[in-house]
Design a protein around this motif. Structure first.
Motif, PDB file in Angstrom:
ATOM      1  N   PRO A 100     -14.627  21.229 -10.349  1.00  0.00           N
ATOM      2  CA  PRO A 100     -15.664  20.269 -10.728  1.00  0.00           C
ATOM      3  C   PRO A 100     -15.206  18.813 -10.776  1.00  0.00           C
ATOM      4  CG  PRO A 100     -14.794  21.303 -12.693  1.00  0.00           C
ATOM      5  CD  PRO A 100     -14.078  21.934 -11.523  1.00  0.00           C
ATOM      6  N   ILE A 101     -13.927  18.533 -10.459  1.00  0.00           N
ATOM      7  CA  ILE A 101     -13.440  17.157 -10.555  1.00  0.00           C
ATOM      8  C   ILE A 101     -12.855  16.707  -9.218  1.00  0.00           C
ATOM      9  CG2 ILE A 101     -12.976  17.345 -13.026  1.00  0.00           C
ATOM     10  CD1 ILE A 101     -10.012  17.603 -12.378  1.00  0.00           C
ATOM     11  N   VAL A 102     -12.623  15.396  -9.113  1.00  0.00           N
ATOM     12  CA  VAL A 102     -12.023  14.799  -7.923  1.00  0.00           C
ATOM     13  C   VAL A 102     -10.662  14.244  -8.317  1.00  0.00           C
ATOM     14  CG1 VAL A 102     -12.185  12.939  -6.232  1.00  0.00           C
ATOM     15  CG2 VAL A 102     -14.214  14.283  -6.813  1.00  0.00           C
ATOM     16  N   LEU A 103      -9.618  14.757  -7.678  1.00  0.00           N
ATOM     17  CA  LEU A 103      -8.255  14.333  -7.977  1.00  0.00           C
ATOM     18  C   LEU A 103      -7.744  13.363  -6.923  1.00  0.00           C
ATOM     19  CD1 LEU A 103      -6.643  17.733  -9.066  1.00  0.00           C
ATOM     20  CD2 LEU A 103      -7.560  15.920 -10.542  1.00  0.00           C
ATOM     21  N   VAL A 104      -6.751  12.559  -7.324  1.00  0.00           N
ATOM     22  CA  VAL A 104      -6.127  11.588  -6.439  1.00  0.00           C
ATOM     23  C   VAL A 104      -4.756  12.103  -6.035  1.00  0.00           C
ATOM     24  CG1 VAL A 104      -5.470   9.182  -6.140  1.00  0.00           C
ATOM     25  CG2 VAL A 104      -7.292   9.767  -7.746  1.00  0.00           C
ATOM     26  N   ASP A 105      -4.514  12.195  -4.742  1.00  0.00           N
ATOM     27  CA  ASP A 105      -3.192  12.542  -4.219  1.00  0.00           C
ATOM     28  C   ASP A 105      -2.553  11.281  -3.646  1.00  0.00           C
ATOM     29  OD1 ASP A 105      -3.392  15.293  -4.797  1.00  0.00           O
ATOM     30  OD2 ASP A 105      -4.511  15.648  -2.945  1.00  0.00           O
ATOM     31  N   VAL A 106      -1.302  11.009  -4.032  1.00  0.00           N
ATOM     32  CA  VAL A 106      -0.621   9.801  -3.566  1.00  0.00           C
ATOM     33  C   VAL A 106       0.712  10.173  -2.943  1.00  0.00           C
ATOM     34  CG1 VAL A 106      -1.725   8.195  -5.157  1.00  0.00           C
ATOM     35  CG2 VAL A 106       0.307   9.437  -5.879  1.00  0.00           C
ATOM     36  N   ALA A 107       1.166   9.325  -2.012  1.00  0.00           N
ATOM     37  CA  ALA A 107       2.420   9.583  -1.309  1.00  0.00           C
ATOM     38  C   ALA A 107       3.636   9.251  -2.167  1.00  0.00           C
ATOM     39  CB  ALA A 107       2.452   8.779  -0.014  1.00  0.00           C
ATOM     40  N   ALA A 108       3.449   8.379  -3.155  1.00  0.00           N
ATOM     41  CA  ALA A 108       4.525   7.989  -4.071  1.00  0.00           C
ATOM     42  C   ALA A 108       3.871   7.522  -5.369  1.00  0.00           C
ATOM     43  CB  ALA A 108       5.372   6.878  -3.452  1.00  0.00           C
ATOM     44  N   PRO A 109       4.627   7.545  -6.481  1.00  0.00           N
ATOM     45  CA  PRO A 109       4.042   7.103  -7.747  1.00  0.00           C
ATOM     46  C   PRO A 109       3.497   5.683  -7.639  1.00  0.00           C
ATOM     47  CG  PRO A 109       6.118   8.214  -8.143  1.00  0.00           C
ATOM     48  CD  PRO A 109       6.013   8.045  -6.666  1.00  0.00           C
ATOM     49  N   PRO A 110       2.215   5.465  -7.943  1.00  0.00           N
ATOM     50  CA  PRO A 110       1.626   4.134  -7.778  1.00  0.00           C
ATOM     51  C   PRO A 110       1.718   3.285  -9.045  1.00  0.00           C
ATOM     52  CG  PRO A 110      -0.097   5.691  -8.268  1.00  0.00           C
ATOM     53  CD  PRO A 110       1.192   6.475  -8.269  1.00  0.00           C
ATOM     54  N   THR A 111       1.685   1.984  -8.834  1.00  0.00           N
ATOM     55  CA  THR A 111       1.499   1.055  -9.952  1.00  0.00           C
ATOM     56  C   THR A 111       0.017   0.774 -10.176  1.00  0.00           C
ATOM     57  OG1 THR A 111       3.651   0.014  -9.681  1.00  0.00           O
ATOM     58  CG2 THR A 111       1.950  -1.306 -10.740  1.00  0.00           C
ATOM     59  N   PRO A 113       0.818  -1.224   0.000  1.00  0.00           N
ATOM     60  CA  PRO A 113       0.000   0.000   0.000  1.00  0.00           C
ATOM     61  C   PRO A 113       0.848   1.270   0.000  1.00  0.00           C
ATOM     62  CG  PRO A 113      -0.786  -1.569   1.638  1.00  0.00           C
ATOM     63  CD  PRO A 113       0.531  -2.088   1.159  1.00  0.00           C
ATOM     64  N   VAL A 114       0.341   2.247  -0.717  1.00  0.00           N
ATOM     65  CA  VAL A 114       0.903   3.599  -0.759  1.00  0.00           C
ATOM     66  C   VAL A 114      -0.214   4.547  -0.342  1.00  0.00           C
ATOM     67  CG1 VAL A 114       1.864   5.400  -2.240  1.00  0.00           C
ATOM     68  CG2 VAL A 114       2.505   3.019  -2.627  1.00  0.00           C
ATOM     69  N   GLY A 115       0.102   5.548   0.452  1.00  0.00           N
ATOM     70  CA  GLY A 115      -0.929   6.474   0.900  1.00  0.00           C
ATOM     71  C   GLY A 115      -1.648   7.154  -0.263  1.00  0.00           C
ATOM     72  N   ALA A 116      -2.973   7.201  -0.198  1.00  0.00           N
ATOM     73  CA  ALA A 116      -3.770   7.835  -1.259  1.00  0.00           C
ATOM     74  C   ALA A 116      -5.000   8.504  -0.656  1.00  0.00           C
ATOM     75  CB  ALA A 116      -4.195   6.796  -2.298  1.00  0.00           C
ATOM     76  N   THR A 117      -5.326   9.673  -1.166  1.00  0.00           N
ATOM     77  CA  THR A 117      -6.523  10.404  -0.736  1.00  0.00           C
ATOM     78  C   THR A 117      -7.173  11.042  -1.951  1.00  0.00           C
ATOM     79  OG1 THR A 117      -5.216  12.392  -0.262  1.00  0.00           O
ATOM     80  CG2 THR A 117      -5.643  10.900   1.590  1.00  0.00           C
ATOM     81  N   LEU A 118      -8.440  11.390  -1.784  1.00  0.00           N
ATOM     82  CA  LEU A 118      -9.178  12.088  -2.819  1.00  0.00           C
ATOM     83  C   LEU A 118      -9.452  13.517  -2.361  1.00  0.00           C
ATOM     84  CD1 LEU A 118     -11.838   9.370  -3.757  1.00  0.00           C
ATOM     85  CD2 LEU A 118      -9.729   9.912  -5.004  1.00  0.00           C
ATOM     86  N   ARG A 119      -9.481  14.445  -3.314  1.00  0.00           N
ATOM     87  CA  ARG A 119      -9.850  15.819  -2.976  1.00  0.00           C
ATOM     88  C   ARG A 119     -10.604  16.448  -4.138  1.00  0.00           C
ATOM     89  NH1 ARG A 119      -6.161  19.496  -5.463  1.00  0.00           N
ATOM     90  NH2 ARG A 119      -4.266  18.414  -6.190  1.00  0.00           N
ATOM     91  N   ALA A 120     -11.577  17.247  -3.792  1.00  0.00           N
ATOM     92  CA  ALA A 120     -12.313  17.992  -4.805  1.00  0.00           C
ATOM     93  C   ALA A 120     -11.458  19.149  -5.286  1.00  0.00           C
ATOM     94  CB  ALA A 120     -13.630  18.493  -4.233  1.00  0.00           C
ATOM     95  N   ALA A 121     -11.377  19.312  -6.611  1.00  0.00           N
ATOM     96  CA  ALA A 121     -10.637  20.419  -7.219  1.00  0.00           C
ATOM     97  C   ALA A 121     -11.548  21.047  -8.272  1.00  0.00           C
ATOM     98  CB  ALA A 121      -9.336  19.927  -7.833  1.00  0.00           C
TER      99      ALA A 121
END
Length: 244
Positions: A77-88, A67-75
């Motif tokens: 009109p869209i929802v973006l994904v923020d990750v702690a490191a580049p995911p596979t 697992p890599v840390g991941a969260t969602l945030r509204a930006a």
């Protein structure tokens, strides 16, 4: 003229009425070089910000599927994904609620307890897995994905290449899942149903983003409210284009 306007307005309303819950899915796609979570079907990129409270889980995994840390945030009109490191891999689960309808009418967000004469009442859950980096090993069954589409082999380099997928229900191949190869560009394609081995083989459709979709009707865990649980899963991946 006024009568004509009324006819046109009625036709427009009919065209935008809510389709059955099965038509929609969730997936991940680039928006301005950032990864966004999308809710929609075909060319319809619907309001994901409004549905953000329905997201039960978002996950990211590295090349070894840790697992890599991941969260969602509204930006906007869209929802973006923020990750702690580049995911596979990225993955998500969205609880889309309970829907019922009478006959062939429109679905309403009610259970059989509220609509006892419904001809169908179902709970709908959406799942998504997205390949974001090179795969060095097979994609595992993810515990949070009750329904999951996994590639049976390596991802190809070119569109049109036959590709075998396995549909997993609770980690095991399932028969009776209905699969299409392109939820975005061909959402009304004839579905292919998995056999006992959970497999389907279809040509890869796009030299770009591919969103494979599977639907499986599982048993109800609350028969008084709904007859079944409709699981809708996507597997998304992108094939590279020729360098510019």
């Amino acid at each position: 003229m006024r009568h004509l306007k009324s006819i046109v307005a009625a036709a427009v309303c009919a065209g935008v009425s809510a389709p059955p819950a099965a038509a929609h899915g969730i997936w991940f796609a680039q928006r301005a070089k950032q990864v966004a979570m999308i809710y929609g079907v075909g060319a319809d990129d619907l309001d994901m910000v409004k549905r953000l409270p329905l997201v039960e889980r978002v996950e990211a995994f590295d090349a070894t599927y840790r697992p890599v840390g991941a969260t969602l945030r509204a930006a906007g009109p869209i929802v973006l994904v923020d990750v702690a490191a580049p995911p596979t891999l990225l993955a998500a689960v969205l609880q889309n609620g309970v829907w019922s309808r009478k006959g062939e009418g429109e679905f309403e967000k009610k259970g059989r307890d509220e609509m006892p004469d419904a001809t169908l009442a179902e709970k709908t859950v959406k799942y998504a897995v997205s390949v974001q980096g090179p795969l060095t090993r097979p994609i595992p069954a993810l515990p949070t994905q009750a329904l999951q589409v996994v590639p049976a082999g390596a991802l190809p380099a070119m569109l049109g290449t036959p590709m075998t997928y396995v549909v997993l229900y609770k980690g095991k191949p399932v028969s009776g899942a209905r699969v299409i190869t392109d939820l975005i560009n061909d959402p009304d394609a004839k579905e292919i149903t998995t056999g006992a081995d959970g497999r389907v083989t279809m040509p890869v459709r796009n030299q770009g983003l591919n969103v494979v979709r599977a639907v499986y009707d599982g048993p109800s865990d609350d028969p008084k409210r709904y007859d079944r649980i409709e699981h809708t899963a996507t597997l998304s991946f992108a094939l590279p284009h020729v360098p510019e």
